[in-house]
Scaffold this active site. Structure first.
Site: not given
Ligand code: TRP
Ligand code: ZN
Length: 883
Positions: A319-320
């Protein structure tokens, strides 16, 4: 020049903001109010002088008027709890600034300037884990969605892209490793301190900024991309955790290869770093070139991680990584477009995991999550479209709707277009919008143009909340079968009236005699009602519909149990087979829990279910992984969702009774299955995982039908386990049954894994999820355990999320479960509001619960609402939940 030492103007000029007529920010943010930012920020230079208690940050921004925006001489720089120690414009101290709440407004006379601002922050006191914070002696950042403004003043919005150069300096002994986005371009020493300069060539929004400093060790590997770029890969962890990083690294390499093959996407830097952090609000974060992960999604070995943990790591690493294109190269214009990157990236990680393992089992797991988390969200007070129209706190919109339903919506486009044409659509999207901050509308248009689909009406899926209900009936006359479909999109908060949406349904009509069908069809229901005729059926066929779960809807149909037994045993779509089992058992449990089932009806129904399950247990052609799925009874929340008003106590009792009855009737089949599975040695291949899955399922049935036998089997499985899957499965069952074995094995588990935080999390969760009648009292006691802390989100979730998801404990008739969760929210809110707010939804489901409990749930929500100084996060969720 060292701007930190220039005279400060801590208050700015109070008249300045008024003079500029800059409007204050509203408390509700609306999608329709989007305006491009008046300034562009081509270059950002940051300097960090790192310390756990005090970090000095100097930001130098080049700014210029944005020709595409309404002009304004005022630049709004977001801040959150910051004070500006100095503000310089073009190298000269400026007083043309003022604070507007937390934000800094600066009036700029010309077309282009350089702004330099110095601030000082205290990472050690940052318990929200947003911005720059300390975790186990290291420093790390989390900036999505609005954490960067806790580090320095900046236009902290995703449509402001900038090229970052970062110099970080810190004590060598304390912070031997200094990491940031992009490439390391220079390093140096300076007495006890050292420094590193990093440059990220790809312009990015501030939410993708990341920095890590600490005493870390790395597993290093390399990947050669499709065009021959040699990429260095590192997984950074604390000393001692290195031998649990192999699976993460292998998952990363598989992700990189898969994205090249399936979506044509290549990595675009020479370095890719992952850092594991034990204090983290979510799963992981896709910062450019420097992904930061919750340790839970990095560390694994057979002794400490379950098969599910291994899968979770592979999925989240994927995913990442996939965000590098769907999120980073193409980012979001504003946070209303969050599903642009999240829905698409979830779909990408689902397809990746399906390709790496069992496609049907992955599909079933994904649908299970959707139904148990997203469907309740969509039918409750927090329902919102995958592209919301307004919010008060964006952190509250990182939801299953945006993520999982978002993925389903894009999956439907793929189903309608077919894989090849969908790929043309995504190619066009990546090509057309590379380097931009885009919208969901841009995505849909690109798929439309690239795949050659008309998605005009389909866009409603982005705008309308609520899970559509599709009523289905099948008539037969002469040699013709007529399928009648009817859709209703239920009203949701703020959306009383809905329009019909295009719903793609895969279906097959089975001939009863031969057990076969003439081919799968795709029908798209795009009106409120429609009929579809099929010729050539001498007798009434058996309908298999919404195969592979082609649309995220609820199917309502009256169907003969005998037809479901037929499909459960013979459908050639494994998902449909699972679905038939679910329909069979859900039908039974809903009828039983609403008191609609007479004694003879009940017996007939249970015996049909037993017959279907017997076929599942003994079908030699079925792999165990799939068999394990088919053995799972629907969860309590899902059953409750099928009822207008649910009595959690009755659902629980009926579900346990069904398990007990099936356990009794299928005793010898279950036993034989266990004995066979027990012979399979540990490995990570699918057959061995399947064997472990069915073993634990057998224990679950035994626990309900013959607890003494279950204790004996589970204790034995625990004692001879050579892996965490078997050990945890056994302990889960034991945790539910009062016995000496329970006490002994729980203690053994704790002693064996003391010091391993992720495994101790399991120890907390097992007890909080357990079927033990005293589970609530256990959770209460565990809240006072020496190892429990509100400071660590994993630990909080392991105890209280597990508890909130354990219906018989959470829904204790006297309301004590509700009170415990409300107490938790109140205690956690001042420490970590983002995590606290995530405990509100379970209480928010009160409208669907019988009136006595509903009143108790409401009372707790009101008690929270009345608390002084509630965070914006919790306040928004509580007020929406009260409705
Ligand atoms: N964008 C990250 C993901 O989907 C998730 C994410 C959004 C996040 N806000 C966050 C992770 C705050 C940690 C803290 O994979
Ligand atoms: Zn994400």
């Amino acid at each position: 020049m060292d701007i930190a030492r220039t005279p400060a103007n801590p208050d700015g000029n109070p008249e300045m903001a008024d003079a500029a007529h800059a409007p204050s920010e509203p408390s509700t943010i609306r999608r329709e109010d989007y305006r491009p930012f008046a300034w562009i920020v081509p270059e950002t230079r940051l300097e960090f002088d790192l310390g756990l208690e005090s970090t000095r940050v100097t930001a130098r921004l080049t700014v210029a008027r944005n020709p595409k925006a309404d002009p304004s001489p005022v630049i709004r720089l977001n801040g959150d709890g910051l004070t500006a120690d100095s503000v310089l414009v073009d190298g000269e101290p400026s007083s043309a600034w003022a604070m507007d709440g937390d934000n800094l407004l600066l009036t700029l006379p010309g077309e282009a300037h350089e702004i330099a601002i110095a601030t000082e922050i205290d990472p050690s006191s940052n318990s929200q884990l947003m911005g720059l914070y300390a975790s186990n002696g290291m420093l790390c950042t989390q900036c999505e969605a609005e954490g960067f403004r806790r580090i320095t003043f900046f236009p902290d919005r995703p449509d402001v892209l900038s090229t970052y150069t970062v110099r970080m300096r810190g004590a060598k002994a304390q912070f031997p490793v200094l990491l940031c986005n992009g490439n390391r371009v220079a390093t140096g020493e300076d007495g006890e301190a050292h420094w590193a300069e990093w440059h990220d060539p790809w312009p990015k929004p501030s939410y993708l900024f990341a920095l890590v400093a600490g005493d870390l060790v790395a597993r290093t590997d390399r990947f050669a991309t499709m065009s021959g770029r040699d990429v260095e890969l590192n997984v950074y962890v604390r000393d001692g955790d290195l031998d649990r990083t192999e699976h993460a690294m292998e998952s990363l390499k598989r992700s990189m290869k898969w994205d090249e093959e399936v979506f044509g996407r290549e990595y675009d830097l020479d370095l890719f770093n992952i850092v594991a952090v034990s204090d983290f609000n979510m799963g992981a974060m896709e910062n450019k070139g420097l992904n930061v992960f919750n340790t839970k999604y990095v560390l694994a070995d057979p002794d400490t991680a379950t098969d599910g943990d291994f899968d979770g790591i592979e999925g989240v690493i994927g995913h990442e990584y996939f965000h590098n294109w769907s999120g980073n190269r193409i980012t979001c214009r504003d946070w209303f477009q969050l599903s642009l990157k999240e829905g698409f990236t979830v779909l990408r990680d689902q397809l990746f995991s399906a390709d790496m393992g069992s496609e049907p089992v992955k599909r079933i797991e994904d649908v299970r999550v959707l139904r148990s988390v997203q469907f309740p969200e969509d039918s409750g007070p927090l329902a919102h479209p995958i592209r919301p129209d307004s919010y008060r706190e964006i952190n509250n919109f990182y939801t299953s709707t945006v993520y999982n339903k978002g993925a389903e919506v894009i999956r439907m486009m793929r189903t309608m277009a077919g894989e090849e044409r969908f790929r043309k659509g995504t190619d066009l999207y990546f090509d057309r919008h590379d380097g931009e901050a885009a919208t969901c509308e841009d995505f849909v248009t690109a798929i439309e143009d690239g795949a050659g689909l008309d998605l005009t009406q389909f866009r409603l899926w982005y705008a309308q909340a609520g899970t559509p209900k599709v009523s289905v009936s099948l008539d037969h006359q002469g040699d013709k079968a007529t399928l009648r479909l009817k859709q209703v999109v239920p009203p949701t908060p703020g959306q009383p009236d809905k329009q019909p949406m295009p719903i793609p349904l895969k279906l097959a009509l089975f001939d009863r005699e031969s057990g076969t069908h003439a081919g799968e069809e795709l029908v798209v229901l795009d009106t409120a009602e429609a009929a579809f005729a099929f010729d050539g059926f001498a007798s009434k066929p058996v309908l298999s519909i919404n195969r592979t779960f082609s649309a995220p809807v609820t199917i309502e149909r009256s169907v003969e149990r005998e037809e479901l037994v037929f499909l459960a045993a013979r459908d050639d779509d494994p998902f449909a087979r699972y679905e038939a089992m679910q329909e069979l058992t859900t039908g039974h449990l809903v009828a039983a829990a609403t008191g609609e089932l007479g004694e003879t009806e009940r017996e007939a129904s249970v015996s049909d279910i037993a017959e279907a399950l017997r076929a599942v247990l003994t079908d030699a052609a079925l792999d165990d992984l799939m068999r394990g799925e088919l053995m799972l009874l629907p969860g309590q929340t899902y059953i409750a969702e099928q009822m207008l008003v649910a009595d959690p106590g009755r659902i629980h009792a009926e579900r346990e009774a069904l398990k007990a009855e099936l356990g009794k009737q299928l005793r010898s089949e279950l036993h034989a299955l266990y004995e066979r599975a027990e012979q399979v040695p540990y490995s990570l291949d699918l057959a061995a995982r399947g064997a472990r899955k069915v073993k634990t399922q057998v224990l679950v049935y035994a626990a309900a039908s013959d607890p003494a036998k279950a204790v004996e089997l589970a204790a034995h499985q625990y004692d001879r386990a050579d892996n965490m899957t078997d050990r945890q499965g056994a302990l889960m069952v034991l945790a539910g049954i009062d016995s000496a074995e329970r006490t002994g094995r729980l203690l053994d588990f704790y002693n064996r894994y003391q010091g391993n935080a992720l495994v101790i999390d399991k120890w907390f969760a097992l007890q909080a999820m357990s079927l033990h009648p005293q589970a609530l009292q256990h959770v209460k006691a565990l809240g006072d355990h020496a190892d429990f802390t509100l400071k660590n989100p994993n630990r909080v979730r392991s105890l209280y999320m597990a508890f909130a998801g354990n219906p018989h404990a959470f829904h204790a008739a006297n309301g004590e479960g509700y009170r415990m969760v409300a107490d938790l929210i109140l205690a956690l809110d001042p420490i970590n509001p983002q995590t606290a707010a995530r405990f509100v939804p379970p209480l928010g489901r009160w409208r669907r619960i019988e009136p006595v409990r509903a009143a108790l749930m409401r009372a707790e929500l009101e008690r929270i609402a009345a608390a002084p100084k509630l965070s914006r996060d919790t306040h928004e969720q509580v007020s929406r939940s009260l409705g």
